[in-house]
Motif scaffolding. Structure first.
Motif, PDB file in Angstrom:
ATOM      1  N   ILE A  59       3.399   9.515 -10.373  1.00 53.74           N
ATOM      2  CA  ILE A  59       3.219   9.105 -11.760  1.00 53.74           C
ATOM      3  C   ILE A  59       3.052  10.297 -12.706  1.00 53.74           C
ATOM      4  N   GLU A  60       2.422  11.397 -12.208  1.00 53.65           N
ATOM      5  CA  GLU A  60       2.232  12.544 -13.115  1.00 53.65           C
ATOM      6  C   GLU A  60       3.579  13.132 -13.543  1.00 53.65           C
TER       7      GLU A  60
ATOM      8  N   GLY B 112       1.962   1.574 -13.755  1.00 58.63           N
ATOM      9  CA  GLY B 112       2.527   2.670 -12.979  1.00 58.63           C
ATOM     10  C   GLY B 112       3.851   2.282 -12.338  1.00 58.63           C
ATOM     11  N   THR B 113       3.871   1.096 -11.754  1.00 62.38           N
ATOM     12  CA  THR B 113       5.093   0.603 -11.124  1.00 62.38           C
ATOM     13  C   THR B 113       6.229   0.538 -12.134  1.00 62.38           C
TER      14      THR B 113
ATOM     15  N   SER C 195       0.837  -1.203   0.000  1.00 63.17           N
ATOM     16  CA  SER C 195       0.000   0.000   0.000  1.00 63.17           C
ATOM     17  C   SER C 195       0.875   1.257   0.000  1.00 63.17           C
TER      18      SER C 195
ATOM     19  N   ARG D  54       2.096   1.627  -3.622  1.00 62.72           N
ATOM     20  CA  ARG D  54       1.053   2.094  -4.544  1.00 62.72           C
ATOM     21  C   ARG D  54       0.775   3.591  -4.347  1.00 62.72           C
ATOM     22  N   ARG D  55       0.879   4.037  -3.086  1.00 60.08           N
ATOM     23  CA  ARG D  55       0.657   5.455  -2.850  1.00 60.08           C
ATOM     24  C   ARG D  55       1.770   6.287  -3.518  1.00 60.08           C
ATOM     25  N   ASN D  56       3.001   5.804  -3.420  1.00 60.42           N
ATOM     26  CA  ASN D  56       4.093   6.511  -4.089  1.00 60.42           C
ATOM     27  C   ASN D  56       3.873   6.565  -5.597  1.00 60.42           C
ATOM     28  N   VAL D  57       3.433   5.454  -6.153  1.00 62.00           N
ATOM     29  CA  VAL D  57       3.197   5.429  -7.597  1.00 62.00           C
ATOM     30  C   VAL D  57       2.165   6.487  -7.966  1.00 62.00           C
ATOM     31  N   SER D  58       1.074   6.537  -7.186  1.00 62.42           N
ATOM     32  CA  SER D  58       0.027   7.491  -7.578  1.00 62.42           C
ATOM     33  C   SER D  58       0.489   8.929  -7.381  1.00 62.42           C
ATOM     34  N   ARG D  59       1.392   9.154  -6.401  1.00 58.76           N
ATOM     35  CA  ARG D  59       1.858  10.522  -6.174  1.00 58.76           C
ATOM     36  C   ARG D  59       2.905  10.957  -7.191  1.00 58.76           C
TER      37      ARG D  59
ATOM     38  N   ASP E 218       2.473  -4.125 -13.495  1.00 59.54           N
ATOM     39  CA  ASP E 218       1.661  -2.955 -13.166  1.00 59.54           C
ATOM     40  C   ASP E 218       2.244  -1.746 -13.898  1.00 59.54           C
TER      41      ASP E 218
END
Lengths: 619, 452
Positions: free
Chosen positions: B251-252, B286-287, B241, B244-249, B284
């Motif tokens: 990715i932009e 994003g990963t 988790s 995944r939070r790092n990826v979402s933060r 994945d």
């Protein structure tokens, strides 16, 4: 010539033969078993390790299916520790879809084979490497069975019941008495293949449980038994791909079973009819077929590391009219009515049900019974049928007790994959490992070598899985040879008491001081023979400095050759890389291809020299 | 659920040829019998575990019945420090350290995790709590009584080199100096990691100063722990988790084409490799994008050097004539990047710097390993090879004629703390040395040269 006298003489030290010896001894018969090589050297030691639920045969061979599910339930009680309760999936892959699955499920219900359909996603969750394109999955009580351990446990139970087991004793003659119409088998001559001495055994009755070799044994009694020999090729992967037995849900065919057994998965098998139970060749097309079919169960299996290939031969039998003198009372029209059954098109079509040949009725030869056909799963039932027939011939009525009698070791519960690692860790035995791949400790090796006839390292392999892992003997062979050499030289730590057969695969057991000895000889009075169990112990090459087969150089050469025989057919990729390292160790460092024993024969050399693989004669 | 593939970490055990090279190089098994060695623990033992089966946090499988019943075959794999020396020397590419990490995760799944290991895995949380009142937190953590209590109650080694909270976080410095920060077309993203945020903001400051010196605007977006401490302690669910939070933060920024640059070699390794592989996230999207965008800061600086984009105004670190002797240890986590030792390439440009490269295998601390009571001595024994190397440089150097030895350098924070603990010398991140050589940074006071 030494002489023995017994009531029942059993020929063959596989699952069936040891089962017969166990059954007969439990019924109070004086019993002797002879086996020409080590116990389980034949088909028993060369099968994939599946304890059938019977489901495989529900549509093709209902008789065999019913035998399998009944014996499956019994063996889980009597041989608990030899079985891993893996469960089994029958999966429908895209190639197979037709009405088979529905007919299959109905037949399972009809024959009382417990069958539950489960959703493919849950099956994939349990077995993530399984083909994701499976459309239906049925779960059945298949399991994995250790046929080496089970046979040793049965043999030990037989010994405890008073039976005498003589491995490395080859049957050379059956003595018949009486004239035409009143012939009877009364004695046998066997050759101790280690010492070269002959032994004469008088027996009231001889039970032929020689499996694929049954025809040859029957011939010694002048009886024709036409075996259908179905060669099956199997491949072992380097490690398990699944923890559940995987079957294709279709009519049984080639390469449609994947069995997790100990540390590996075995994909099997082919079914090629052969004439000779020895000299089994492994053809390239058979290896390719296993890989292609294996990919349908576990995509990528063909690219996974394959450790080894081997072949076993099924002792299949379907009754045909003996070509010798006609047997009174046989209806000739029977064979005309059912020609297909009389001569199956191939070994794949031959029944897997057991075959009991009572040669008194069949051939007019008393004192001689052949038990063959069947599956490893049904070995106990085969033994029961054979000894029932023996009771009838001998005119006694003694009920079978094997279904309610456990062999030594069942208190350990079902086998589980982590068992050896767990014991090594609990007792900190890491520095004791001789075979690192299969976690064989020095004390396991010494225990087996000192208390079980050990003529070759291959015997120890069957006892404790020495050399069965990824390096295929690369690192354990020279260590084991050194340890056996020390044993010969008398430098061993003393081995106390009985061999704990029930724990022969336990790394920790032989290590613990003061482990309770198994009770011995709880059965009826022993056969009137020169204490043969002592004899077999003395014959152990490792403790008898007089036997030349225990020469360290021979042990080394034979084991390397035997391992090489199974590696040669799959020599590519990762295993090739492994063999390059093994080659550097044995040829470049130890000069093992120039040992001073190069031309000497041993009880194993005929086995690996007979291989048809062109490379099998070189190291 | 991502489909498991035959190329996953567990199946790399198929590459093992049992050669024992890993066992002979393993720094841990050399000093203790508690760890039987990489070959035993990974490719060998894995065949007796639930081979090839990934772990899922919800406990719903796929794990075998025996494992579901809490029956774990082995415990000694817990003594693998995860240093990855085995991976580095393996001639056939077995993912030994990763197999061990997964085995630990399965032990945790079956048996649960100790409070101590749960705490050690919560680097970020501890950092955030302590930074509320750093002085109080340091007092509470670092007085001898509480260290003894922590050892007795939790099993946190009394003498192990725990870090001190800094009086301000990196974020506070960034906010305070917002007006002075460079703005420009060329941008990079800085991944600071928890240790830089809470304990060593000056490492981040040095990094920002150097990157700006090269003409890049440094974006420091909100981010969280990379998850490695949890991966090391077998808490794969929590680690996932965080990841995944790092990826979402991030990715932009990745999608905008900005490189993600880190000073903590273990954080960047986690983004590049550990999280994708161990958590089965290699497919994945994003990963995968984040993995390809992530750089160790010296890996990225070496690219600039190779492109001729590195400013050449590097000055000697000492005003005297004597060379500045600097023992440099490339941490295991950096070596696992398989990028060589880029810091050496950069530091070699500093005039008058006498770089002494350590070939010690490991400093011993291995993230959270050396903080555990039962493993503290093992970590110190492993580190002895490195400590001896540093001591030898000191003995050889004669202050008057050959220069002075006043620092060691190492890219990883816990390794620096262990180095300081084992040698008594202060240790610096190479970026601090580079920043100092550019005249941007005070190496002794660990703050910007302009006092801000």
């Amino acid at each position: 010539m030494k002489r023995m006298q017994t009531e029942i003489l059993v020929i063959g030290g596989g699952a069936t033969g040891t089962g017969v010896a166990w059954d007969a001894a439990l019924r109070g018969f004086r019993t002797v078993l002879v086996e020409k090589r080590d116990l389980t050297h034949g088909t028993t030691g060369r099968y994939h390790g599946l304890l059938h639920s019977g489901a495989r045969y529900v549509l093709k061979d209902a008789a065999s299916a019913v035998e399998c599910i009944s014996e499956n339930r019994i063996l889980r009680r009597t041989h608990t520790h030899c079985i891993e309760d893996t469960s089994g999936f029958f999966v429908v892959v895209p190639e197979d879809e037709d009405d088979y699955p529905d007919r299959f499920a109905a037949a399972c219900r009809r024959l009382d084979v417990p069958c539950t359909e489960i959703p493919p996603p849950s099956a994939l969750r349990r077995e993530p490497l399984l083909n994701p394109r499976i459309s239906r999955v049925f779960e059945l009580p298949d399991a994995a069975a250790d046929s080496f351990l089970a046979t040793h446990a049965t043999a030990q139970a037989a010994r405890q019941a008073g039976a005498t087991l003589l491995p490395y004793h080859e049957l050379t003659r059956l003595h018949l008495s009486g004239g035409d119409g009143n012939r009877a088998v009364s004695a046998a001559t066997v050759l101790d293949t280690v010492s070269g001495e002959e032994l004469h055994i008088d027996a009231d009755l001889v039970i032929n449980a020689a499996g694929a070799w049954s025809g040859q044994v029957a011939a010694l009694a002048g009886v024709e038994v036409k075996m259908i020999l179905g060669k099956g090729v199997m491949l072992a992967t380097n490690a398990r791909l699944t923890n559940t037995v995987i079957n294709r849900c279709k009519m049984p065919g080639d390469g449609d079973i994947l069995v997790p057994i100990h540390t590996v998965s075995v994909i099997g098998t082919t079914d090629e009819q052969v004439a000779d139970p020895e000299n089994l060749s492994i053809e390239q097309w058979e290896v390719d077929l296993m890989l292609t079919e294996g990919d349908k169960l576990v995509p990528g299996l063909s690219r996974s590391r394959i450790l080894r290939a081997w072949a076993g031969v099924r002792p299949l039998y379907q009754e045909t009219q003996p070509s010798g003198e006609p047997t009174p009372g046989t209806d000739d029209s029977l064979s005309n009515d059912q020609p297909a059954q009389d001569s199956p098109q191939s070994s794949r079509d031959a029944t897997r049900a057991l075959a009991l040949l009572n040669h008194r009725q069949r051939d007019g030869v008393r004192g001689f019974i052949t038990i063959t056909g069947g599956k490893w799963t049904t070995f106990r039932l085969m033994a029961e049928s054979a000894v029932d027939a023996a009771c009838e011939q001998l005119g006694v009525s003694r009920p079978c007790r094997t279904a309610d009698t456990s062999v030594p070791g069942v208190e350990q519960g079902h086998y589980w994959l982590g068992h050896r690692l767990n014991e090594v860790e609990d007792e900190n035995l890491q520095s004791e490992l001789v075979c690192e791949c299969e976690l064989v400790t020095r004390s396991m090796l010494e225990g087996a070598a000192q208390r079980n006839p050990t003529v070759t390292l291959d015997d120890l392999r069957r006892d404790v899985r020495l050399g069965m892992g990824p390096c295929q003997g690369g690192f354990c062979t020279y260590r084991a040879v050194g340890i056996l050499h020390q044993l010969r030289a008398g430098n061993a730590s003393p081995a106390a008491g009985e061999w704990h057969v029930a724990h022969m695969q336990s790394p920790a057991h032989h290590h613990r001081a003061g482990a309770a000895a198994e009770p011995s000889r709880a059965g009826p009075a022993p056969a009137s023979s020169p204490a043969p169990s002592d004899e077999s112990r003395r014959r152990s090459a490792a403790v008898d400095p007089g036997t030349n087969v225990s020469q360290p150089n021979l042990l080394l050469r034979d084991f390397l050759q035997e391992r090489w025989k199974g590696v040669a057919p799959i020599l590519w990729g990762q295993q090739l890389r492994q063999e390059r390292l093994d080659e550097l160790i044995y040829l470049s460092i130890l000069n093992a291809d120039h040992l001073p024993v190069d031309d000497e024969e041993s009880p194993l050399s005929s086995f690996y020299r007979s291989g048809s693989s062109p490379a099998s004669s070189s190291l | 659920m991502p489909p498991a593939s035959l190329n996953s970490v567990g199946l790399s055990l198929n590459d093992c040829i049992k050669c024992n090279i890993c066992t002979s190089y393993c720094p841990v098994s050399q000093v203790t019998d508690s760890f039987p060695g990489p070959k035993y623990a990974a490719p060998q033992s894995e065949r007796f575990r639930d081979f090839g089966h990934p772990f899922y946090a919800d406990g719903a499988g796929p794990i075998s019945r025996t494992l579901a019943a809490g029956q774990m075959p082995d415990a000694s794999v817990d003594y693998c420090s995860g240093c990855r020396v085995c991976n580095e020397v393996c001639p056939t590419g077995v993912r030994i350290a990763e197999i061990n990490a997964r085995a630990r995760a399965r032990i945790v799944a079956a048996r649960g995790i100790s409070l101590r290991n749960r705490l050690l895995g919560r680097n970020e949380l501890l950092g955030r709590i302590g930074s509320i009142a750093p002085g109080l937190a340091n007092f509470l953590l670092h007085n001898p009584l509480s260290r003894r209590l922590a050892a007795a109650l939790f099993g946190v080694a009394e003498k192990a080199p725990l870090p001190r909270w800094h009086h301000h976080t990196l974020n506070r410095w960034l906010a305070r100096t917002r007006a002075q920060r460079l703005r420009g077309e060329r941008k990079v993203v800085y991944f600071h990691g928890c240790a830089t945020q809470y304990y060593e903001p000056f490492v981040g400051i040095a990094a920002v100063l150097v990157l700006e010196h090269l003409g890049y605007e440094v974006i420091v977006p909100p981010q969280n722990c990379c998850g490695l401490p949890m991966l090391s302690n077998g808490e794969f669910g929590a680690a996932e988790s965080y990841h995944r939070r790092n990826v979402s933060r991030l990715i932009e920024f990745v999608n905008a084409g900005y490189p993600i640059i880190g000073t903590s070699t273990s954080c960047t390794l986690t983004l590049k490799e550990e999280a994708p592989e161990l958590l089965d996230l290699e497919n994945d999207a994003g990963t995968r994008a984040l993995k390809l965008a992530t750089w160790d800061i010296f890996e990225w600086l070496r690219e600039r050097l190779d492109q001729g984009q590195l400013p050449s105004d590097l000055r000697p670190l000492h005003q005297s004539d004597q060379p500045f002797i600097l023992p440099y240890h490339a941490p295991c986590q950096l070596r696992a990047h398989r990028i060589g030792k880029p810091a050496l390439d950069l530091l070699a440009r500093i005039p008058g710097l006498d770089l002494r490269e350590s070939h010690a295998r490991c400093c011993g601390i291995a993230g959270t390993y050396g903080y555990k009571t039962e493993k503290y001595q093992i970590a110190m024994d492993v580190g002895a090879e490195l400590f001896d190397f540093v001591a030898a440089q000191s003995t050889e150097s004669n202050q008057d004629t050959e220069g002075s030895l006043s620092f060691t350098a190492c890219d990883s924070e816990t390794c620096r703390w262990q180095l300081e603990h084992g040698t008594g010398l202060p240790s610096r991140h190479p970026i601090e040395l580079l920043a100092a050589a550019y005249g941007l940074y005070d190496l002794h006071a660990r703050r910007p040269a302009d006092g801000n």
